[in-house]
Design a protein around this motif. Structure first.
Motif, PDB file in Angstrom:
ATOM      1  N   CYS A 141      -0.480   6.228   0.718  1.00  0.00           N
ATOM      2  CA  CYS A 141       0.877   5.748   0.954  1.00  0.00           C
ATOM      3  C   CYS A 141       0.592   4.435   1.793  1.00  0.00           C
ATOM      4  N   ILE A 142       1.344   3.554   1.536  1.00  0.00           N
ATOM      5  CA  ILE A 142       1.753   2.497   2.322  1.00  0.00           C
ATOM      6  C   ILE A 142       2.902   2.195   3.039  1.00  0.00           C
ATOM      7  N   CYS A 164       6.184   2.290   2.237  1.00  0.00           N
ATOM      8  CA  CYS A 164       7.189   1.324   1.854  1.00  0.00           C
ATOM      9  C   CYS A 164       8.457   1.995   1.860  1.00  0.00           C
ATOM     10  N   GLY A 165       8.426   3.282   1.858  1.00  0.00           N
ATOM     11  CA  GLY A 165       9.686   4.089   1.988  1.00  0.00           C
ATOM     12  C   GLY A 165      10.654   4.037   0.777  1.00  0.00           C
ATOM     13  N   CYS A 187      10.365   5.957  -1.768  1.00  0.00           N
ATOM     14  CA  CYS A 187      10.432   7.418  -2.501  1.00  0.00           C
ATOM     15  C   CYS A 187      11.588   8.155  -1.534  1.00  0.00           C
ATOM     16  N   CYS A 242       7.158   4.563  -6.491  1.00  0.00           N
ATOM     17  CA  CYS A 242       5.928   4.452  -5.665  1.00  0.00           C
ATOM     18  C   CYS A 242       5.242   3.285  -6.129  1.00  0.00           C
ATOM     19  N   VAL A 246       2.121   2.346  -5.278  1.00  0.00           N
ATOM     20  CA  VAL A 246       0.741   2.758  -5.234  1.00  0.00           C
ATOM     21  C   VAL A 246       0.464   4.153  -5.758  1.00  0.00           C
ATOM     22  N   ALA A 260       0.362   7.063  -4.391  1.00  0.00           N
ATOM     23  CA  ALA A 260       0.401   8.070  -3.423  1.00  0.00           C
ATOM     24  C   ALA A 260       1.162   9.332  -4.020  1.00  0.00           C
ATOM     25  N   LEU A 261       2.016   9.155  -4.892  1.00  0.00           N
ATOM     26  CA  LEU A 261       2.778  10.192  -5.555  1.00  0.00           C
ATOM     27  C   LEU A 261       2.604  10.305  -7.045  1.00  0.00           C
TER      28      LEU A 261
END
Ligand code: SF4
Ligand code: SF4
Ligand code: SF4
Ligand code: SF4
Ligand code: SF4
Ligand code: FES
Lengths: 816, 156
Positions: A148-149, A151-152, A154, A198, A200, A202-203
């Motif tokens: 996760c980066i 980015c918010g 999600c 997302c 990246v 992460a999800l």
């Protein structure tokens, strides 16, 4: 709106006031990297990749949340900017695992692309990342917080667009991650919107996980086969199999938003249970036969029964999931080929049709995306989260971005109630009284739009005469809604500049749809909320082509284009009463599991000849004499008409499975065999609705409503609540989807303790019509004395309500 | 003078013949260069690009993580692989397992791009160049054949 002209990298561009530099740049054709921006979301400024400079100034400003100003000169790629972006990427990579080889995002990962584009090879900030455990307990969605980066996106899409708010930032600074409260597994709608935004890996979708690499997918855009919203899906296909479904902001009306059915409900297409060859029942056993034999038998039998007992002893039951072309041809086959008006689909379309009486056109009055600009929204029996998830997005946007006031009138509190200004929880079956009460209050407060009423409507006196008695006190007695709440609703709705009413209809919703629709249109006419932008009445049809099924005349009372028939045929429920018909042709419907009657099976068993055309061996198909394998939505061409009457094209993206055929081909073949003309001359032209803005007048058609069904000796009033999985004609064959719901009955805490049942117990729910075994769930949203029965693909709960489809009294007992 | 002419020619021929025989005689005593293939085999040069091998760690686990880059880069589209997600990750925290990995050697052009592409050094090229066989099915090399010793046909 005011326009603003600015230059970006020397290119001049004119945009609306309030546009952010990032978007203006896109329009100018200049690419600015952005990891945390999305067109559907409000600027956030988390990633700082989008920094730009203004000419002559040193400062770096993020372009995603800085609006344009007149005459701005923006530079997007000076050496300082590049340096800053590289440093930003290095900071992100400092703690990034870079396990691209096993990351499903690789190939479409925005971070990966940017790192490559900016040539970030060394990293002065590298630190050993603390390995966080991957969250694997939630259904469908897997969270790997190592990647996760922050980015918010999600969190924001779940909040701003979906209005669910399931996930959020937990902790601050270096310890921040995305999670749920107390780190429990997710229990949300599983729309997967968070996965889709997302940037990246992460999800991740558990269904797609490790199935293939994204670069191997062939992407095809087509339509969603589930609800009437008519979203466009992008199917990722490899080896003739749908591997995943995504949305595309630029394709279709849904701006890339999808719900759980659209996104995760694709498994049925490649289900091994799909029928691959026509089946004919011989001595009680199904035998695989060729198409010629099967269709020959169908035609011969229909002719034989027609000759023996008359054409009216045969009936055709279509489905609102067929394409317009198929529905037209199906009614053509039944009306011309067989010669009867016994044709229907079980769409619960009375609500939509009612608008023809009052407003002249059967269908919603305004486009879908106008809802977001509305000032007040009245939801009547519309649990949109479950029935029309993407209409809910519009409501949510109206409330959160446009400060619209939301009034929810339902039998229980829904998810949207959390954001509502007024919650009118009325007794089941009394929605009409409630609307009449609001109308009464509006007249009393003199909030009606008199100019509109005088010029554009007729029949106000009749309405006044009827609603006179619906005083707040009277309504309180019937519905159990306080006079204050009604006054609040009346004020909020009538005083708003643009207000709309939304009513959901469908197989899983009980109540008098026609009356609710008419009451709603009375209310809209009275306040002048018809015929203007962002207002109107939305009676939402249920399935992807429910609207088309009406327009194509797959109903007993109308020919295509609502032309009258000379003799009205039998409707769906009448056809399925024992003894009325000798033979039936059922296409894409599964009455045994979805129709509100427990006696459908007997009726079908008593048929002399039953043809079922379906993709699966459903309980209904098991009773058939001939089963014809049909194609899925991905294997055929055609058009669907969505709820706003937009005709959209369906694309063939896969070869037909086995020997299955498109429904259109089957109908055409049968038409020829039954001797009806399928050439252009044989078809009729569907007239456009006769409509002129100048001469149009809305009609007030007053409707009455009695008291709610009385409940005695500790029983409950049962209502249904459709689950977002619907009736299960498709979703029942998508195992992953089935994992995110259950058949249950919701009771209030008081009722549960009174009846001595605990959360999760199995109970027998019995009404005068049927008995069903369900799990009991305690819910704070349900008022006392009401039992909310949730539909689920594998259990027929609708049979509790009988063909009247009204709330019924029922008892709940724990399974001994 | 005229009558000596044929004699000179004769002498030259004899000398050349002896010369030739000497070469033959010399080679008769030199070591032979013919390799008795297939009973004898020459070692291949370093960097020779022969049949691929899937490398394993000391526990015999494939190094391959199934990223698919080799398949992506293969110009002959000779590589096909599929992966599955394990319910639980292994000791290294990896939950992606290669379920099938095949190289169709009849398509492979031995360019070595798969080896260059691999981020995990999981695939390399061996010196094995003997892949001729009697049946096309035998041209499909799966994980088992790619990890084991190259199959070599031995002759007595
Ligand atoms: S998120 Fe992107 S950069 Fe990170 S491991 Fe996955 S593919 Fe690589
Ligand atoms: S799946 Fe949908 S509802 Fe659930 S967390 Fe993601 S965005 Fe929110
Ligand atoms: S999970 Fe993805 S979308 Fe959410 S904050 Fe992290 S990187 Fe952004
Ligand atoms: S909202 Fe309706 S049309 Fe859109 S993805 Fe969901 S089910 Fe499909
Ligand atoms: S490139 Fe290497 S790690 Fe990736 S699939 Fe091929 S052999 Fe496996
Ligand atoms: S896109 Fe502007 S800060 Fe992330």
């Amino acid at each position: 709106m005011a326009e603003i002209t600015l230059t970006i990298d020397g290119k001049q561009v004119t945009v609306e006031k309030g546009t952010m530099i990032l978007e203006a740049a896109e329009r100018a054709g200049v690419k600015i990297p952005a990891l945390c921006a999305d067109k559907r979301l409000i600027g956030f400024g988390a990633c700082r990749m989008c920094v730009v400079q203004l000419k002559g100034r040193k400062a770096l400003i993020p372009s995603c949340f800085n609006p344009v100003k007149e005459g701005m000169e923006v530079i997007t790629n000076s050496p300082e900017i590049i340096k800053s972006r590289c440093a930003q990427l290095q900071l992100i990579l400092a703690e990034h695992p870079l396990d691209c080889p096993v990351c499903d995002k690789a190939g479409e990962c925005q971070l990966q692309d940017l790192v490559y584009e900016y040539g970030v090879v060394d990293n002065p900030y590298r630190m050993e990342p603390v390995k966080k455990a991957v969250e694997r307990l939630s259904p469908l969605i897997e969270r790997d917080m190592n990647r996760c980066i922050l980015c918010g996106k999600c969190v924001r899409i779940c909040n701003e667009v979906q209005g669910v708010g399931e996930i959020s930032f937990i902790n601050r600074g270096i310890k921040a991650y995305i999670g749920t409260d107390f780190d429990r597994p997710m229990e949300c709608e599983f729309c997967g919107q968070c996965i889709s935004v997302c940037p990246v890996g992460a999800l991740n979708s558990k269904m797609f996980k490790y199935k293939t690499r994204v670069w191997d997918l062939k992407n095809e855009t087509t339509l969603c086969p589930y609800c009437s919203n008519g979203c466009s899906l992008v199917l990722g296909i490899k080896d003739n199999e749908i591997k995943r479904v995504t949305g595309d902001y630029n394709a279709g009306i849904n701006e890339g938003n999808l719900c759980s059915k659209g996104r995760f409900g694709y498994e049925f297409v490649s289900s091994p249970e799909r029928l691959k060859k026509p089946l004919v029942k011989k001595d009680g056993q199904f035998k695989e036969v060729g198409w010629d034999e099967a269709l020959g038998l169908v035609a011969a039998k229909f002719n034989e029964i027609k000759a023996a007992s008359g054409a009216d002893s045969i009936g055709g039951l279509g489905s609102a999931r067929l394409t317009n072309e198929e529905l037209y041809l199906f009614q053509h086959l039944i009306r011309q080929g067989i010669g009867t008006n016994n044709i229907d689909h079980y769409g619960r379309y009375q609500g939509v049709l009612a608008l023809r009486e009052s407003l002249g056109v059967a269908g919603v009055t305004n486009p879908l995306q106008e809802i977001r600009k509305s000032n007040a929204i009245l939801l009547v029996r519309a649990n949109l989260n479950e029935t029309h998830p993407n209409v809910r997005i519009e409501v949510n946007l109206a409330v959160n971005r446009n400060r619209a006031s939301l009034i929810v009138a339902d039998n229980k509190r829904t998810l949207l109630s959390r954001q509502a200004q007024g919650n009118l929880v009325c007794k089941p079956g009394t929605e009409v009284a409630l609307i009449n009460g609001i109308i009464n209050k509006i007249i009393q407060l003199e909030l009606a739009d008199n100019a509109f009423v005088n010029n554009k409507t007729e029949g106000l006196e009749k309405l006044q005469a009827v609603v006179e008695k619906y005083t707040p006190e009277y309504v309180e007695k019937i519905c159990g809604v306080s006079p204050q709440a009604i006054e609040l609703a009346a004020n909020a709705y009538a005083k708003a500049e643009k207000a709309c009413i939304i009513v959901a209809t469908g197989l899983g919703l009980v109540g008098n749809d026609r009356d609710i629709a008419l009451a709603a249109s009375n209310l809209a006419l009275l306040t002048g909320n018809v015929g203007k932008k962002s207002a109107g009445v939305y009676i939402l049809p249920e399935k992807n082509n429910s609207q088309g099924a009406l327009e194509m005349g797959a109903v007993p009372g109308f020919l295509p284009g609502y032309k009258p028939v000379n003799k009205i045929g039998l409707g769906a429920m009448d056809m399925l009463e024992s003894g009325k018909l000798k033979a039936m042709y059922i296409v894409g419907e599964n009455p045994i599991l979805t129709y509100p009657s427990s006696r459908v099976k007997e009726a079908l068993e008593a048929m002399e000849f039953l043809v079922v055309q379906d993709m699966f061996m459903t309980p209904t198909a098991e009773l058939a004499d001939v089963v014809l394998p049909a194609c899925s939505f991905a294997e055929k061409e055609g058009t669907y008409t969505n709820l706003e009457r937009r005709v959209q094209r369906l694309k063939k993206v896969l070869p037909c499975m086995g020997e299955s055929r498109a429904d259109l081909e089957i109908f055409a073949d049968l038409c020829t065999r039954l001797g009806c003309d399928v050439s252009e001359q044989g078809m009729d032209v569907i007239p456009a609705p006769d409509f002129s803005r100048d001469t149009w007048k809305g009609k007030f058609i007053p409707v009455e409503c009695g008291e709610a069904v009385p409940v005695v000796d500790g029983k409950l009033l049962l209502v249904s609540s459709p689950s977002h999985l619907y009736s299960g004609t498709l979703s029942a064959f998508s195992p992953y989807l089935l994992g995110i719901g259950e058949a249950c009955i919701e009771l209030s805490t008081n009722d549960a303790s009174r009846l001595g049942v605990g959360d999760g117990d199995m109970v027998v729910v019995a009404s005068k019509n049927a008995k069903v075994e369900l799990r009991m769930r305690i819910s704070r949203d349900v008022p006392d004395g009401v039992g909310v029965v949730h539909t689920y693909p594998t259990v027929n709960v609708m049979c509790l309500f009988g063909k009247e489809m009204m709330p019924v009294v029922g008892s709940v007992e724990r399974v001994a | 003078m005229k009558q000596y002419a044929p004699k000179v020619g004769f002498v030259i021929a004899i000398i050349e013949l002896i010369h030739g025989l000497c070469v033959t005689l010399k080679h008769l005593f030199m070591p032979s260069v013919t390799i008795q293939y297939p009973t004898q085999r020459r070692p291949v040069a370093e960097g020779f690009r022969g049949l691929q091998r899937l490398n394993v760690d000391k526990n015999g686990q494939l190094l391959c993580v199934g990223c698919g880059l080799c398949a992506r880069h293969c110009p002959a589209e000779a590589i096909k692989l599929t992966c599955v997600a394990m319910d639980e990750p292994d000791a290294q925290g990896n939950d992606k397992k290669v379920s099938t990995y095949v190289i169709d050697i009849s398509r492979c052009i031995f360019c070595g791009l798969c080896v260059d592409a691999c981020p995990k050094d999981a695939i390399s090229m061996t010196g094995c160049y003997e892949m001729a066989c009697y049946h096309r099915d035998k041209m499909i090399y799966d994980v088992e054949r790619l990890t084991g010793e190259p199959e070599v046909t031995r002759y007595k």
